[in-house]
Design a protein around this motif. Sequence first.
Motif, PDB file in Angstrom:
ATOM      1  N   MET A   1       0.839  -1.199   0.000  1.00  0.00           N
ATOM      2  CA  MET A   1       0.000   0.000   0.000  1.00  0.00           C
ATOM      3  C   MET A   1       0.879   1.256   0.000  1.00  0.00           C
ATOM      4  O   MET A   1       1.889   1.298   0.700  1.00  0.00           O
ATOM      5  N   LEU A   2       0.507   2.225  -0.783  1.00  0.00           N
ATOM      6  CA  LEU A   2       1.312   3.446  -0.870  1.00  0.00           C
ATOM      7  C   LEU A   2       1.060   4.351   0.324  1.00  0.00           C
ATOM      8  O   LEU A   2      -0.039   4.400   0.874  1.00  0.00           O
ATOM      9  N   ASN A   3       2.099   5.116   0.717  1.00  0.00           N
ATOM     10  CA  ASN A   3       1.915   6.101   1.776  1.00  0.00           C
ATOM     11  C   ASN A   3       1.135   7.294   1.245  1.00  0.00           C
ATOM     12  O   ASN A   3       1.337   7.721   0.107  1.00  0.00           O
ATOM     13  N   SER A   4       0.277   7.840   2.098  1.00  0.00           N
ATOM     14  CA  SER A   4      -0.449   9.038   1.682  1.00  0.00           C
ATOM     15  C   SER A   4       0.497  10.228   1.658  1.00  0.00           C
ATOM     16  O   SER A   4       1.283  10.446   2.598  1.00  0.00           O
ATOM     17  N   LEU A   5       0.385  11.015   0.626  1.00  0.00           N
ATOM     18  CA  LEU A   5       1.230  12.212   0.493  1.00  0.00           C
ATOM     19  C   LEU A   5       0.929  13.224   1.597  1.00  0.00           C
ATOM     20  O   LEU A   5       1.802  13.978   2.008  1.00  0.00           O
ATOM     21  N   TYR A   6      -0.319  13.196   2.100  1.00  0.00           N
ATOM     22  CA  TYR A   6      -0.742  14.235   3.057  1.00  0.00           C
ATOM     23  C   TYR A   6      -0.246  13.970   4.480  1.00  0.00           C
ATOM     24  O   TYR A   6      -0.461  14.786   5.358  1.00  0.00           O
TER      25      TYR A   6
END
Length: 360
Positions: A1-6
């Motif tokens: 799962m990708l990390n959220s940019l925010y």
Amino acid sequence: MLNSLYGVHPEELAKFLAAYFPAYRCKQLLHWIYSRYVFDPGQMSDLPADFKDFLTGGFDLGMPSIKQKLSSADGSVKCRLSLADSAQIELVLMPEAKKLTLCVSSQVGCSRGCSFCATGSMKLRRNLEVHEIVQQILLAAAESDKPITNLVFMGMGEPLDNLDNVLYAVRLIQDASTLAFSPRRTTISTCGIVPGIRRFADSGVKAKLAVSLNSARDEVRSELMPVNARYPLQDLKSALLYFLQKSRFRVTLEYILIPGVNMSDADLKALRKFCGDLSCKINFIPYNSVPFLSYRAPSPTEIEAFMQKAQSLPQAVTLRRSRGSDVCGACGQLVVNDIKNKPEVHHEPDRKHRPTPVRR
Ligand code: SF4
């Protein structure tokens, strides 16, 4: 799962991106997100295609959806958000003449079980991640026609039970390259988690502290707030004195007025004693009725009689009018209901490139 940019602090983001792109690309990206509230790289018109591809391939850029938006007669707006895992939280925007206060959530539900609070009835489902806290602020800013001037962590959940994520989010939004949100306009609220207050004081994060006191009598407070059995008033007071040594801000005590519970002369006398040497101000908030809780809201006459007596306290006292109570957006009313039988009003966030910066 990708990390959220925010959920990535801009310093970390800049360091990471610098290995692949010139430094100004990160600045451009932060400007789109935090000044123009544009979250889709496809709409970031001055970014090159390879940078956009890198962002979409390396980060999760998704935002929560607004499942319901209710406007109160007093101008307050309550939004129910659906997160990536379908958990739901609420935020409330409360406009005043020169202010726009945003109340954000820190948890899905809450484990503290205060007897007057609708959120407590939900129990704790989970803590919010850093990006989920930041996303609330960004979505609210994108939705609002006016800049958000004040931020309060008084929505769903006990912020000090999710302290690391709350402090990280506060650091992130106070950074000059994001929202540069003012510390004196940022308030973290607690029901009185003593170790959390001390950790907050030691953290170096600059923000105000509000404590939901509601009674200065241990026996009454323990009835209202189970946390008092673990951290009684004496311990709470010493934690507040510790916080005041470390902070330049005085503490705010929140006191919900509930007839027959905490509005007697004995309650005021105990409050006077508790506050004695504290640098604090006291906000009295008339209780908002919640359909499935047994307390009742005070009448205008009861409020007036109490406030007349409260004027004799040496601290600054204010009567905070309930905001958004007709849409269950007021203090103690935030809860994600079973809404199966109620019509939902869907409002997709306005993604126009509207330059409505948060006040610096
Ligand atoms: S008042 Fe705050 S700490 Fe108490 S149950 Fe409600 S959300 Fe939790």
